[in-house]
Design a protein around this motif. Structure first.
Motif, PDB file in Angstrom:
ATOM      1  N   ASP A 162     -10.514  -9.399  -0.695  1.00 59.91           N
ATOM      2  CA  ASP A 162     -11.872  -9.390  -1.236  1.00 59.91           C
ATOM      3  C   ASP A 162     -12.776  -8.396  -0.510  1.00 59.91           C
ATOM      4  O   ASP A 162     -13.660  -7.797  -1.120  1.00 59.91           O
ATOM      5  N   ILE A 163     -12.579  -8.231   0.796  1.00 64.48           N
ATOM      6  CA  ILE A 163     -13.438  -7.318   1.561  1.00 64.48           C
ATOM      7  C   ILE A 163     -13.127  -5.869   1.182  1.00 64.48           C
ATOM      8  O   ILE A 163     -14.023  -5.082   0.900  1.00 64.48           O
ATOM      9  N   CYS A 164     -11.841  -5.505   1.148  1.00 61.82           N
ATOM     10  CA  CYS A 164     -11.455  -4.127   0.803  1.00 61.82           C
ATOM     11  C   CYS A 164     -11.866  -3.762  -0.619  1.00 61.82           C
ATOM     12  O   CYS A 164     -12.156  -2.606  -0.898  1.00 61.82           O
ATOM     13  N   SER A 165     -11.865  -4.731  -1.532  1.00 60.62           N
ATOM     14  CA  SER A 165     -12.181  -4.408  -2.934  1.00 60.62           C
ATOM     15  C   SER A 165     -13.665  -4.587  -3.248  1.00 60.62           C
ATOM     16  O   SER A 165     -14.085  -4.382  -4.382  1.00 60.62           O
ATOM     17  N   GLU A 174      -0.577 -10.685   2.907  1.00 59.65           N
ATOM     18  CA  GLU A 174      -1.418  -9.779   3.689  1.00 59.65           C
ATOM     19  C   GLU A 174      -1.964  -8.687   2.789  1.00 59.65           C
ATOM     20  O   GLU A 174      -1.217  -8.114   1.987  1.00 59.65           O
ATOM     21  N   CYS A 175      -3.248  -8.374   2.914  1.00 55.38           N
ATOM     22  CA  CYS A 175      -3.841  -7.239   2.211  1.00 55.38           C
ATOM     23  C   CYS A 175      -3.078  -5.977   2.624  1.00 55.38           C
ATOM     24  O   CYS A 175      -2.885  -5.725   3.810  1.00 55.38           O
ATOM     25  N   SER A 176      -2.633  -5.199   1.635  1.00 60.21           N
ATOM     26  CA  SER A 176      -1.810  -4.031   1.958  1.00 60.21           C
ATOM     27  C   SER A 176      -2.621  -2.936   2.639  1.00 60.21           C
ATOM     28  O   SER A 176      -2.062  -2.014   3.211  1.00 60.21           O
ATOM     29  N   ARG A 177      -3.956  -3.059   2.593  1.00 57.88           N
ATOM     30  CA  ARG A 177      -4.796  -2.035   3.208  1.00 57.88           C
ATOM     31  C   ARG A 177      -5.212  -2.404   4.629  1.00 57.88           C
ATOM     32  O   ARG A 177      -5.138  -1.582   5.532  1.00 57.88           O
TER      33      ARG A 177
END
Ligand SMILES: [Zn+2]
Length: 199
Positions: free
Chosen positions: A71-74, A57-60
């Motif tokens: 990929d979306i958050c970065s 899971e993306c930590s954000r």
């Protein structure tokens, strides 16, 4: 040691547990995979092993990622001032298929439910609220399903942000009563995002 036949039967039984596949279609799929061993089965097996090992899971935002941040958050092209709140990664993917939203997401992973004793902490609402404040988000878009639990959750989040300097909107036209985002077509998702209104 299992015979090859038993292993194939086990493979069919596992495949039959996939959504949309019953025993008959699982059997057909496995037969097809064995016949297309080099072009389909081998690459699929390798990739499944890799994805199983790397996915987290993306930590954000809670999206699926193969590194700490998805990929979306970065992506520097995404607007950091807008956060779209969804229940599930399937809903995030549905929103992305609509290609209308250029901000970022937050996946709750569940909904508030008094019946099942699911409270704000259980679905990470406190960390969502601090994320909204610390990232100086301008607009929070509630893209939740039209179920009772989802609407309760939407009202809870909107109330919690009443004092914060952030606009809270929700998807409007297009989402059918009792409907789920993942089943909507791309055009409906686009119309619903365009017609979002103050919550
Ligand atoms: Zn993310």
């Amino acid at each position: 040691l299992k015979s090859a036949t038993e292993e194939i039967e086990t493979l069919i039984a596992l495949m039959a547990r996939l959504p949309g596949l019953g025993p008959r279609s699982a059997r057909r799929a496995v037969l097809h995979l064995i016949r297309k061993r080099s072009t389909l089965m081998d690459p699929l097996a390798t990739l499944m092993g890799h994805v199983a090992e790397a996915t987290r899971e993306c930590s954000r935002c809670g999206n699926f990622a193969t590194s700490d941040i998805c990929d979306i958050c970065s992506d520097p092209a995404r607007d950091i001032g807008e956060i779209c709140i969804v229940e599930d990664v399937a809903d995030l993917w549905a929103m992305e298929r609509g290609k209308a939203f250029k901000g970022r997401y937050h996946v709750l992973g569940g909904m508030l439910s008094a019946l099942d004793a699911i409270g704000p902490e259980d679905i990470g609402i406190p960390s969502l609220l601090s994320r909204i404040v610390s990232e100086q988000v301008r607009e929070v878009i509630l893209a939740l399903n039209a179920t009772v639990e989802a609407q309760t959750t939407a009202h809870y989040i909107a109330d919690a942000l009443r004092e914060a300097n952030v606009q809270v909107t929700s998807l409007a036209q297009g989402v059918p009563i009792g409907g789920e985002l993942d089943y909507l077509d791309d055009g409906t998702i686009q119309a619903a995002l365009r017609a979002r209104k103050r919550f």
